[in-house]
Design a protein around this motif. Sequence first.
Motif, PDB file in Angstrom:
ATOM      1  N   CYS A 265      57.723   9.263   4.285  1.00  0.00           N
ATOM      2  CA  CYS A 265      56.718   9.289   5.352  1.00  0.00           C
ATOM      3  C   CYS A 265      56.867   8.113   6.320  1.00  0.00           C
ATOM      4  O   CYS A 265      56.558   8.239   7.501  1.00  0.00           O
ATOM      5  CB  CYS A 265      55.315   9.311   4.752  1.00  0.00           C
ATOM      6  SG  CYS A 265      55.043  10.743   3.687  1.00  0.00           S
TER       7      CYS A 265
ATOM      8  N   CYS B 202      58.853   9.076   9.272  1.00  0.00           N
ATOM      9  CA  CYS B 202      58.581  10.411   9.825  1.00  0.00           C
ATOM     10  C   CYS B 202      57.932  10.370  11.203  1.00  0.00           C
ATOM     11  O   CYS B 202      56.929   9.670  11.404  1.00  0.00           O
ATOM     12  CB  CYS B 202      57.677  11.175   8.859  1.00  0.00           C
ATOM     13  SG  CYS B 202      57.275  12.829   9.457  1.00  0.00           S
TER      14      CYS B 202
ATOM     15  N   CYS C 102      49.646  13.340  10.269  1.00  0.00           N
ATOM     16  CA  CYS C 102      49.787  13.929   8.938  1.00  0.00           C
ATOM     17  C   CYS C 102      48.846  13.279   7.919  1.00  0.00           C
ATOM     18  O   CYS C 102      49.086  12.149   7.472  1.00  0.00           O
ATOM     19  CB  CYS C 102      51.233  13.783   8.459  1.00  0.00           C
ATOM     20  SG  CYS C 102      51.525  14.526   6.846  1.00  0.00           S
TER      21      CYS C 102
HETATM   22  S1  SF4 Z   1      55.316  15.538   7.551  1.00  0.00           S
HETATM   23 FE1  SF4 Z   1      53.791  14.229   6.547  1.00  0.00          FE
HETATM   24  S2  SF4 Z   1      54.304  14.350   4.349  1.00  0.00           S
HETATM   25 FE2  SF4 Z   1      56.079  15.103   5.490  1.00  0.00          FE
HETATM   26  S3  SF4 Z   1      57.388  13.285   5.716  1.00  0.00           S
HETATM   27 FE3  SF4 Z   1      56.114  13.454   7.565  1.00  0.00          FE
HETATM   28  S4  SF4 Z   1      54.354  12.144   7.170  1.00  0.00           S
HETATM   29 FE4  SF4 Z   1      55.332  12.563   5.198  1.00  0.00          FE
END
Ligand code: SF4
Length: 218
Positions: free
Chosen positions: A201, A204, A210
């Motif tokens: 995360c 990300c 998220c």
């Molecule tokens: S979408 Fe959400 S759970 Fe998936 S890697 Fe990105 S921050 Fe993490």
Amino acid sequence: MDRTHAAFQRLLDEYGPQRWWPAETEFEVIVGALLMQQTAWANVERAIANLRDAGLLDVHALAAASPSTIRRHVRVAGLYRTKPPRLKAFCRHLVDTCDGDLAAYFDRPTDVVRADLLAQPGVGPETADSILLYAGRHPVFVVDAYTIRIGTRLGLFTTQAYDAVQRHFETHLTRDPDAYREFHALLVTHAKSLCRPRPKCGECPLLGACPFGRRQRS
Ligand code: SF4
């Protein structure tokens, strides 16, 4: 901007256009989709290369070939007792319904083609929709385990039911096969690179949107 559409845009900015499906022809897409179950894509590619080298990557040739001949070439894709007869039966069906003319096969209302695909042995919703979207250019969103993992983590939906997840994407995105192709491919890429079972995360681009990711880091 709608959250689903915003996620699509962020992933597109991050990874760039994916230009799926990796196939040279619509028929190759169909063969790949039918061989995909429970195996890695690299094995499917090897099976398709074997069929091509043997002159069997053709709807009439596969419809006429014996399951044992097909098995020799696609064994690498696994499930070697079920995949060869299903591949042959599917091609036989294409020959019977439209003389193997894929343009004619797909030139019908989406729900009619989808029902026909789902009636074929071994064809479930994900396979049918992959064929519809990538070979037939019908506007249906393909749902897979990656789609569900990322969508639930982002809080876009709470269900894991195929039809409900599909409805979510189809109501939140423009009804455009090219957009559906790109987003599906981007979700697969993201699930393999960062949103893995143990997600990264911190790296990300969707972290700010998220809830799951923010909980991981708090
Ligand atoms: S979408 Fe959400 S759970 Fe998936 S890697 Fe990105 S921050 Fe993490």
